[in-house]
Write an enzyme that holds these catalytic residues in place. Sequence first.
Site, short mmCIF file in Angstrom:
data_model
loop_
_atom_site.label_atom_id
_atom_site.label_comp_id
_atom_site.label_asym_id
_atom_site.label_seq_id
_atom_site.Cartn_x
_atom_site.Cartn_y
_atom_site.Cartn_z
N TYR A 31 12.35 6.13 26.72
CA TYR A 31 13.44 5.34 27.27
C TYR A 31 14.28 4.72 26.16
O TYR A 31 13.93 4.78 24.99
CB TYR A 31 12.88 4.24 28.19
CG TYR A 31 12.25 3.07 27.46
CD1 TYR A 31 11.01 3.19 26.83
CD2 TYR A 31 12.92 1.84 27.36
CE1 TYR A 31 10.45 2.12 26.15
CE2 TYR A 31 12.35 0.77 26.67
CZ TYR A 31 11.12 0.92 26.08
OH TYR A 31 10.57 -0.13 25.39
N ARG A 98 0.02 16.87 40.03
CA ARG A 98 -0.63 16.08 38.98
C ARG A 98 -1.72 16.84 38.23
O ARG A 98 -2.71 17.28 38.83
CB ARG A 98 -1.23 14.80 39.58
CG ARG A 98 -1.76 13.85 38.51
CD ARG A 98 -2.41 12.61 39.11
NE ARG A 98 -2.86 11.71 38.05
CZ ARG A 98 -3.96 11.89 37.32
NH1 ARG A 98 -4.74 12.93 37.55
NH2 ARG A 98 -4.28 11.04 36.36
N LYS A 145 9.68 5.74 21.30
CA LYS A 145 9.97 4.73 22.33
C LYS A 145 9.46 5.24 23.68
O LYS A 145 10.23 5.66 24.55
CB LYS A 145 11.47 4.39 22.36
CG LYS A 145 11.76 2.99 22.92
CD LYS A 145 13.15 2.53 22.56
CE LYS A 145 13.60 1.31 23.35
NZ LYS A 145 12.83 0.10 23.14
N GLU A 177 5.06 -5.76 14.48
CA GLU A 177 6.30 -6.12 15.18
C GLU A 177 5.97 -6.95 16.42
O GLU A 177 4.81 -7.18 16.73
CB GLU A 177 7.08 -4.86 15.57
CG GLU A 177 6.30 -3.92 16.49
CD GLU A 177 7.03 -2.63 16.81
OE1 GLU A 177 8.28 -2.60 16.77
OE2 GLU A 177 6.35 -1.65 17.14
N LEU A 201 8.39 0.55 15.98
CA LEU A 201 9.61 1.19 16.44
C LEU A 201 10.71 0.79 15.46
O LEU A 201 10.90 -0.40 15.18
CB LEU A 201 9.99 0.70 17.85
CG LEU A 201 11.24 1.40 18.37
CD1 LEU A 201 10.90 2.82 18.84
CD2 LEU A 201 11.89 0.62 19.49
N1 PLP Z 1 9.97 -2.96 18.73
C1 PLP Z 1 9.62 -2.73 20.01
C2 PLP Z 1 8.19 -2.53 20.35
C3 PLP Z 1 10.62 -2.69 21.00
O1 PLP Z 1 10.29 -2.47 22.29
C4 PLP Z 1 11.97 -2.92 20.63
C5 PLP Z 1 13.07 -2.87 21.59
O2 PLP Z 1 13.10 -3.23 22.67
C6 PLP Z 1 12.27 -3.17 19.30
C7 PLP Z 1 11.24 -3.16 18.37
C8 PLP Z 1 13.68 -3.43 18.85
O3 PLP Z 1 14.42 -2.23 18.88
P1 PLP Z 1 15.98 -2.21 19.13
O4 PLP Z 1 16.59 -3.07 18.08
O5 PLP Z 1 16.35 -0.78 18.96
O6 PLP Z 1 16.21 -2.72 20.49
#
Ligand code: PLP
Length: 282
Positions: A31, A98, A145, A177, A201
């Site tokens: 997503y 499934r 993501k 993060e 991410l």
């Molecule tokens: N880290 C995670 C786990 C996230 O879900 C998100 C975004 O929602 C981010 C970092 C930040 O990413 P972005 O700046 O692309 O929204």
Amino acid sequence: EKVIFNGSITERSQLNIDIEDRGYQFGDGVYEVIRVYNRSLFTGEEHLQRLIDSAESIQIKIPYTIAEMKNLLLKLIEENNLFLGIIYLQITRGVSQRTHLFPSADVEPSFVAYTRELQSPTEAMEKGVTAITVEDIRWLRCDIKSLNLLPNLLAKQKASEAGCFEALQHRNGIVTEGSSSNVSIVVDGKIKTHPATNLILNGITRQVIVDICLKNGLEIIEEEFSVDEMLQADEIFLSGTTTEIMPIIEIDKQKIEKGEPGPVTKKLQALFNEEIKKQCGF
Ligand code: PLP
């Protein structure tokens, strides 16, 4: 309210998502969340490219180009008269009986997108927010993501129950993060943020910040830091599409420096707003 479903715009109420959609049963998909300021996409192409990359990492081929998706999104913004908000997009491996095995190649992925009005979190950005630390229990491909967000949800819920905004995850003592944001620290005027490895991410907002720093002579290094280092930092901030740049003033009930947003974070917020203005005229 209009939504995008498999390449065209339809009424949300007309939408039928099958109970055997692999996104619904397995979280088998990826997503994106894109900010809309002044009816314009902010870093739209970067988000769409990341959607394609995430999909490719799990062997889903998106049957649209970036240009096609962008056109559809702009049409959706217009149809829903969205001035300030977000667009959520997701693509799953499609509908099939499934089984853990991938469906046959003729099964088309399911693609949906919808809009939501959303203000910028201006008050929290000015005052700063509080956070807790939690162990990072996620898998080793956090760079994708993916729809599988259960550990992130558990972390965010725990933060909320502690009266905090965000949960800062750490793996073996190293801060990775937030549950839905990246985290950076400021020490002696220098910004430090986790390198873009498989453990985080690589946030688009994070990338914009790195860019802004390089252009404006602010020092930023992509290097790991420990929980202890973070607690001793001069400033800490979160970054993310909906979070924007958010100062953290307290972690695990412990004040960060004076317990108020610091000068480097404020400077970055101002530069970030300029970037929004440049791209979206807002
Ligand atoms: N880290 C995670 C786990 C996230 O879900 C998100 C975004 O929602 C981010 C970092 C930040 O990413 P972005 O700046 O692309 O929204």
